[in-house]
Write a protein that holds these residues in place. Structure first.
Motif, PDB file in Angstrom:
ATOM      1  N   ALA A  52      19.119 110.408  21.814  1.00 29.67           N
ATOM      2  CA  ALA A  52      19.807 111.142  20.752  1.00 29.67           C
ATOM      3  C   ALA A  52      19.707 110.401  19.421  1.00 29.67           C
ATOM      4  N   ARG A  53      19.843 109.085  19.458  1.00 28.53           N
ATOM      5  CA  ARG A  53      19.738 108.299  18.223  1.00 28.53           C
ATOM      6  C   ARG A  53      18.330 108.363  17.638  1.00 28.53           C
ATOM      7  N   GLU A  54      17.327 108.291  18.499  1.00 28.74           N
ATOM      8  CA  GLU A  54      15.948 108.370  18.015  1.00 28.74           C
ATOM      9  C   GLU A  54      15.668 109.734  17.396  1.00 28.74           C
ATOM     10  N   GLU A  55      16.211 110.782  17.990  1.00 32.81           N
ATOM     11  CA  GLU A  55      16.028 112.128  17.439  1.00 32.81           C
ATOM     12  C   GLU A  55      16.712 112.256  16.084  1.00 32.81           C
ATOM     13  N   ARG A  56      17.945 111.732  15.956  1.00 32.89           N
ATOM     14  CA  ARG A  56      18.639 111.768  14.662  1.00 32.89           C
ATOM     15  C   ARG A  56      17.868 110.980  13.615  1.00 32.89           C
ATOM     16  N   LYS A  57      17.348 109.825  14.000  1.00 31.10           N
ATOM     17  CA  LYS A  57      16.565 108.993  13.076  1.00 31.10           C
ATOM     18  C   LYS A  57      15.323 109.744  12.602  1.00 31.10           C
ATOM     19  N   ARG A  58      14.649 110.397  13.524  1.00 33.40           N
ATOM     20  CA  ARG A  58      13.448 111.162  13.188  1.00 33.40           C
ATOM     21  C   ARG A  58      13.784 112.293  12.218  1.00 33.40           C
ATOM     22  N   GLN A  59      14.905 112.969  12.458  1.00 33.10           N
ATOM     23  CA  GLN A  59      15.319 114.064  11.573  1.00 33.10           C
ATOM     24  C   GLN A  59      15.636 113.556  10.171  1.00 33.10           C
ATOM     25  N   VAL A  60      16.340 112.420  10.085  1.00 36.33           N
ATOM     26  CA  VAL A  60      16.690 111.864   8.773  1.00 36.33           C
ATOM     27  C   VAL A  60      15.439 111.420   8.025  1.00 36.33           C
ATOM     28  N   LEU A  61      14.540 110.744   8.711  1.00 37.55           N
ATOM     29  CA  LEU A  61      13.315 110.281   8.060  1.00 37.55           C
ATOM     30  C   LEU A  61      12.453 111.456   7.611  1.00 37.55           C
ATOM     31  N   THR A  62      12.419 112.504   8.400  1.00 34.28           N
ATOM     32  CA  THR A  62      11.660 113.693   8.013  1.00 34.28           C
ATOM     33  C   THR A  62      12.269 114.333   6.778  1.00 34.28           C
ATOM     34  N   LYS A  63      13.583 114.402   6.756  1.00 31.11           N
ATOM     35  CA  LYS A  63      14.260 114.995   5.601  1.00 31.11           C
ATOM     36  C   LYS A  63      14.020 114.155   4.346  1.00 31.11           C
ATOM     37  N   LEU A  64      14.067 112.837   4.482  1.00 29.43           N
ATOM     38  CA  LEU A  64      13.858 111.959   3.335  1.00 29.43           C
ATOM     39  C   LEU A  64      12.402 111.948   2.869  1.00 29.43           C
ATOM     40  N   ALA A  65      11.489 112.163   3.780  1.00 30.90           N
ATOM     41  CA  ALA A  65      10.069 112.128   3.420  1.00 30.90           C
ATOM     42  C   ALA A  65       9.657 113.358   2.617  1.00 30.90           C
ATOM     43  N   ALA A  66      10.323 114.445   2.803  1.00 31.45           N
ATOM     44  CA  ALA A  66       9.983 115.683   2.093  1.00 31.45           C
ATOM     45  C   ALA A  66      10.755 115.735   0.784  1.00 31.45           C
ATOM     46  N   LEU A  67      10.122 115.271  -0.285  1.00 36.79           N
ATOM     47  CA  LEU A  67      10.760 115.247  -1.595  1.00 36.79           C
ATOM     48  C   LEU A  67       9.990 116.141  -2.562  1.00 36.79           C
ATOM     49  N   PRO A  68       9.971 117.435  -2.340  1.00 42.55           N
ATOM     50  CA  PRO A  68       9.164 118.305  -3.202  1.00 42.55           C
ATOM     51  C   PRO A  68       9.667 118.354  -4.638  1.00 42.55           C
ATOM     52  N   GLY A  69      10.966 118.199  -4.865  1.00 42.93           N
ATOM     53  CA  GLY A  69      11.493 118.226  -6.223  1.00 42.93           C
ATOM     54  C   GLY A  69      10.968 117.070  -7.059  1.00 42.93           C
ATOM     55  N   VAL A  70      10.945 115.893  -6.508  1.00 40.95           N
ATOM     56  CA  VAL A  70      10.461 114.717  -7.222  1.00 40.95           C
ATOM     57  C   VAL A  70       8.962 114.807  -7.440  1.00 40.95           C
ATOM     58  N   LYS A  71       8.246 115.220  -6.411  1.00 41.70           N
ATOM     59  CA  LYS A  71       6.794 115.328  -6.530  1.00 41.70           C
ATOM     60  C   LYS A  71       6.416 116.370  -7.577  1.00 41.70           C
ATOM     61  N   ALA A  72       7.124 117.481  -7.604  1.00 44.68           N
ATOM     62  CA  ALA A  72       6.821 118.537  -8.573  1.00 44.68           C
ATOM     63  C   ALA A  72       7.081 118.044  -9.993  1.00 44.68           C
ATOM     64  N   ALA A  73       8.173 117.328 -10.204  1.00 44.99           N
ATOM     65  CA  ALA A  73       8.487 116.826 -11.542  1.00 44.99           C
ATOM     66  C   ALA A  73       7.434 115.828 -12.003  1.00 44.99           C
ATOM     67  N   CYS A  74       6.984 114.972 -11.111  1.00 44.57           N
ATOM     68  CA  CYS A  74       5.957 113.989 -11.471  1.00 44.57           C
ATOM     69  C   CYS A  74       4.641 114.687 -11.801  1.00 44.57           C
ATOM     70  N   SER A  75       4.273 115.685 -11.032  1.00 43.50           N
ATOM     71  CA  SER A  75       3.004 116.354 -11.296  1.00 43.50           C
ATOM     72  C   SER A  75       3.065 117.144 -12.599  1.00 43.50           C
ATOM     73  N   GLU A  76       4.243 117.670 -12.962  1.00 49.32           N
ATOM     74  CA  GLU A  76       4.370 118.373 -14.237  1.00 49.32           C
ATOM     75  C   GLU A  76       4.167 117.413 -15.403  1.00 49.32           C
TER      76      GLU A  76
END
Length: 104
Positions: A52-76
């Motif tokens: 359960a802890r490994e699954e929660r860790k994977r979910q948090v890391l996946t959520k943190l890795a997807a930063l489309p707002g920051v990437k979009a601002a940098c590309s603009e």
């Protein structure tokens, strides 16, 4: 729920053993029905908590890795720099240097 179950739930909450709090009772019944040892019960319970802890860790890391707002601002900003002609950028850079050197 009896008093012992409540104490176990409280201890699991203090120790942050979320999976143990929910899985221990059904797992204890299965262990008793299978006539397994207490060590088997403990091992299965700890394996469930670890999973359960490994699954929660994977979910948090996946959520943190997807930063489309920051990437979009940098590309603009990058595309805006590319669109500006060098003669538009050069005077601004010189002005910034002048302001920075006059402040020293």
């Amino acid at each position: 729920m009896n008093l012992q179950h409540e104490r176990i739930a409280a201890l699991c909450a203090q120790l942050k053993l979320d999976c143990v709090a929910t899985d221990w009772a059904p797992l204890a019944q299965r262990t008793a029905a299978a006539d397994s040892s207490m060590a088997d019960f403990l091992e299965q319970l700890l394996q469930a908590e670890l999973g359960a802890r490994e699954e929660r860790k994977r979910q948090v890391l996946t959520k943190l890795a997807a930063l489309p707002g920051v990437k979009a601002a940098c590309s603009e900003r990058t595309s805006m720099r590319r669109e500006a002609a060098p003669h538009q950028i050069w005077p601004v850079q010189q002005q910034q240097r002048k302001v920075g050197s006059s402040m020293s």
